[in-house]
Each structure stands twice: as C-alpha cells, then as structure tokens.
Design a protein around this motif. Structure first.
Motif, PDB file in Angstrom:
ATOM      1  N   TYR A 106      -1.101  26.334 -16.832  1.00 11.80           N
ATOM      2  CA  TYR A 106      -0.117  27.353 -17.186  1.00 11.80           C
ATOM      3  C   TYR A 106      -0.438  28.098 -18.477  1.00 11.80           C
ATOM      4  O   TYR A 106       0.256  29.026 -18.832  1.00 11.80           O
ATOM      5  N   GLU A 107      -1.482  27.696 -19.186  1.00 14.90           N
ATOM      6  CA  GLU A 107      -1.860  28.374 -20.427  1.00 14.90           C
ATOM      7  C   GLU A 107      -2.827  29.505 -20.117  1.00 14.90           C
ATOM      8  O   GLU A 107      -3.879  29.296 -19.516  1.00 14.90           O
ATOM      9  N   ALA A 108      -2.489  30.695 -20.570  1.00 16.94           N
ATOM     10  CA  ALA A 108      -3.314  31.878 -20.290  1.00 16.94           C
ATOM     11  C   ALA A 108      -4.730  31.723 -20.828  1.00 16.94           C
ATOM     12  O   ALA A 108      -5.697  32.167 -20.199  1.00 16.94           O
ATOM     13  N   LYS A 109      -4.885  31.092 -21.990  1.00 15.13           N
ATOM     14  CA  LYS A 109      -6.218  30.923 -22.587  1.00 15.13           C
ATOM     15  C   LYS A 109      -7.129  30.080 -21.705  1.00 15.13           C
ATOM     16  O   LYS A 109      -8.334  30.273 -21.701  1.00 15.13           O
ATOM     17  N   GLN A 110      -6.535  29.170 -20.961  1.00 14.09           N
ATOM     18  CA  GLN A 110      -7.322  28.293 -20.097  1.00 14.09           C
ATOM     19  C   GLN A 110      -7.924  29.067 -18.913  1.00 14.09           C
ATOM     20  O   GLN A 110      -8.935  28.665 -18.359  1.00 14.09           O
ATOM     21  N   LYS A 111      -7.289  30.168 -18.540  1.00 18.65           N
ATOM     22  CA  LYS A 111      -7.792  31.006 -17.448  1.00 18.65           C
ATOM     23  C   LYS A 111      -9.192  31.517 -17.748  1.00 18.65           C
ATOM     24  O   LYS A 111     -10.015  31.671 -16.850  1.00 18.65           O
ATOM     25  N   ALA A 112      -9.498  31.754 -19.020  1.00 15.91           N
ATOM     26  CA  ALA A 112     -10.828  32.235 -19.406  1.00 15.91           C
ATOM     27  C   ALA A 112     -11.911  31.226 -19.030  1.00 15.91           C
ATOM     28  O   ALA A 112     -13.011  31.614 -18.627  1.00 15.91           O
ATOM     29  N   VAL A 113     -11.591  29.940 -19.130  1.00 16.33           N
ATOM     30  CA  VAL A 113     -12.556  28.907 -18.753  1.00 16.33           C
ATOM     31  C   VAL A 113     -12.820  28.972 -17.248  1.00 16.33           C
ATOM     32  O   VAL A 113     -13.969  28.940 -16.797  1.00 16.33           O
ATOM     33  N   LEU A 114     -11.747  29.076 -16.466  1.00 12.69           N
ATOM     34  CA  LEU A 114     -11.926  29.203 -15.016  1.00 12.69           C
ATOM     35  C   LEU A 114     -12.721  30.454 -14.673  1.00 12.69           C
ATOM     36  O   LEU A 114     -13.592  30.415 -13.798  1.00 12.69           O
ATOM     37  N   ASP A 115     -12.448  31.549 -15.354  1.00 17.34           N
ATOM     38  CA  ASP A 115     -13.197  32.783 -15.091  1.00 17.34           C
ATOM     39  C   ASP A 115     -14.685  32.600 -15.373  1.00 17.34           C
ATOM     40  O   ASP A 115     -15.528  33.122 -14.634  1.00 17.34           O
ATOM     41  N   MET A 116     -15.031  31.877 -16.425  1.00 11.70           N
ATOM     42  CA  MET A 116     -16.451  31.626 -16.710  1.00 11.70           C
ATOM     43  C   MET A 116     -17.087  30.824 -15.578  1.00 11.70           C
ATOM     44  O   MET A 116     -18.203  31.119 -15.148  1.00 11.70           O
ATOM     45  N   ILE A 117     -16.372  29.833 -15.088  1.00  8.84           N
ATOM     46  CA  ILE A 117     -16.888  29.017 -13.987  1.00  8.84           C
ATOM     47  C   ILE A 117     -17.044  29.860 -12.725  1.00  8.84           C
ATOM     48  O   ILE A 117     -18.089  29.838 -12.065  1.00  8.84           O
ATOM     49  N   PHE A 118     -15.999  30.625 -12.383  1.00  3.56           N
ATOM     50  CA  PHE A 118     -16.057  31.468 -11.182  1.00  3.56           C
ATOM     51  C   PHE A 118     -17.143  32.530 -11.294  1.00  3.56           C
ATOM     52  O   PHE A 118     -17.841  32.819 -10.318  1.00  3.56           O
ATOM     53  N   SER A 119     -17.305  33.128 -12.464  1.00  2.67           N
ATOM     54  CA  SER A 119     -18.346  34.150 -12.673  1.00  2.67           C
ATOM     55  C   SER A 119     -19.731  33.568 -12.449  1.00  2.67           C
ATOM     56  O   SER A 119     -20.590  34.190 -11.814  1.00  2.67           O
ATOM     57  N   SER A 120     -19.952  32.382 -12.977  1.00  5.92           N
ATOM     58  CA  SER A 120     -21.249  31.712 -12.791  1.00  5.92           C
ATOM     59  C   SER A 120     -21.507  31.448 -11.307  1.00  5.92           C
ATOM     60  O   SER A 120     -22.616  31.690 -10.798  1.00  5.92           O
ATOM     61  N   MET A 121     -20.499  30.962 -10.610  1.00 10.16           N
ATOM     62  CA  MET A 121     -20.659  30.706  -9.172  1.00 10.16           C
ATOM     63  C   MET A 121     -20.907  32.003  -8.406  1.00 10.16           C
ATOM     64  O   MET A 121     -21.727  32.030  -7.480  1.00 10.16           O
ATOM     65  N   GLN A 122     -20.217  33.070  -8.779  1.00  7.58           N
ATOM     66  CA  GLN A 122     -20.370  34.373  -8.115  1.00  7.58           C
ATOM     67  C   GLN A 122     -21.823  34.873  -8.279  1.00  7.58           C
ATOM     68  O   GLN A 122     -22.427  35.348  -7.327  1.00  7.58           O
ATOM     69  N   ARG A 123     -22.354  34.745  -9.499  1.00  6.81           N
ATOM     70  CA  ARG A 123     -23.746  35.186  -9.741  1.00  6.81           C
ATOM     71  C   ARG A 123     -24.712  34.387  -8.883  1.00  6.81           C
ATOM     72  O   ARG A 123     -25.651  34.935  -8.305  1.00  6.81           O
ATOM     73  N   LYS A 124     -24.520  33.082  -8.801  1.00  9.84           N
ATOM     74  CA  LYS A 124     -25.407  32.231  -7.981  1.00  9.84           C
ATOM     75  C   LYS A 124     -25.273  32.562  -6.499  1.00  9.84           C
ATOM     76  O   LYS A 124     -26.264  32.574  -5.773  1.00  9.84           O
ATOM     77  N   ALA A 125     -24.054  32.855  -6.057  1.00 13.66           N
ATOM     78  CA  ALA A 125     -23.833  33.205  -4.651  1.00 13.66           C
ATOM     79  C   ALA A 125     -24.490  34.536  -4.299  1.00 13.66           C
ATOM     80  O   ALA A 125     -24.932  34.739  -3.171  1.00 13.66           O
ATOM     81  N   ALA A 126     -24.568  35.437  -5.283  1.00 17.76           N
ATOM     82  CA  ALA A 126     -25.190  36.751  -5.058  1.00 17.76           C
ATOM     83  C   ALA A 126     -26.705  36.625  -4.942  1.00 17.76           C
ATOM     84  O   ALA A 126     -27.369  37.516  -4.434  1.00 17.76           O
ATOM     85  N   GLY A 127     -27.216  35.506  -5.437  1.00 16.46           N
ATOM     86  CA  GLY A 127     -28.618  35.187  -5.278  1.00 16.46           C
ATOM     87  C   GLY A 127     -29.557  35.832  -6.166  1.00 16.46           C
ATOM     88  O   GLY A 127     -30.668  36.041  -6.092  1.00 16.46           O
TER      89      GLY A 127
END
Length: 127
Positions: A106-127
């Motif tokens: 529920y903390e907005a600041k914690q969302k930034a951590v998830l975004d970093m994880i998702f961004s990394s996965m997105q880059r790897k998925a793009a190949g």
C-alpha cells in the motif's frame, strides 16, 4: 522470460496490479490466484519467472507458500513477498537475502521497486 504469478486473497488488489502490469508491461504474462491452495498446482505446472505472494491470507499464508515454492524449485530470488505490514516487520520475518524483495503493497514508494522488477523482465522478454 516474463511469466508472473500473483497470489493474493484481495481480489481488488489483484485486479489492480494485474491490470497495471498488462497496461504498462505488455510483454509480461500475468496469472493471478485468489485462492492460495489452488496456486500450489499452478506453481508445479508452469515455469514462473516471478512470484508475488501476499503474506497474510486465510488457509495458507505467504510464509508457507514461500516455503512450498522454493521446495518446488522456484528460485528464492524470483519471489517477492507483499504485505500491508510495515517494513520493519517484513524485514524481521524475511531478512535480506531470503527472497528478492519484501514490500508493503500500500506504500506508493514501494511501487517503484516493483516497476524496476517489471521493467527488467520486460527488457528480457523483448529479447
């Protein structure tokens, strides 16, 4: 690369998070489960690149899901524990190195951590 399983008994939160991922990280494949018992079979059948688990759930809490997941072969560094609890509580129960991250959902600041994880996965998925 890009398979995410989210286990949380809060259907509204699950809906919000999965919609967010689908909108901003379209290369990632998101599966959700509100029933932690049903999630156990999903962990066995599919290759999961990231597991997001709510700590407090009825029937089977996040600690037990975490233990099951690691015993089923999911790398602890691919597991994020989510909770409404404060950071001190989370880090006491999941010290650094136990899993990829422990986050207050529920903390907005914690969302930034998830975004970093998702961004990394997105880059790897793009190949």
């Amino acid at each position: 690369m890009g398979k995410i399983l989210i286990i949380d008994d809060d259907a509204a939160f699950l809906n919000f998070l999965s919609s967010y991922i689908r909108e901003f990280y379209p290369l990632l494949d998101v599966e959700t489960c509100t029933n932690p018992l049903k999630a156990l079979s999903a962990m066995k059948k599919k290759k999961i690149d990231l597991l997001l688990v709510d700590l407090e759930m009825p029937m089977l809490d996040g600690t037990k899901i975490f233990k099951y997941a690691t015993e089923a072969g999911i790398d602890k560094n691919r597991i994020v524990i989510l909770s409404g609890r404060d950071a001190d509580y989370l880090h006491e129960h999941f010290p650094m190195g136990t899993c990829l991250a422990v986050l207050n959902k529920y903390e907005a600041k914690q969302k930034a951590v998830l975004d970093m994880i998702f961004s990394s996965m997105q880059r790897k998925a793009a190949g």
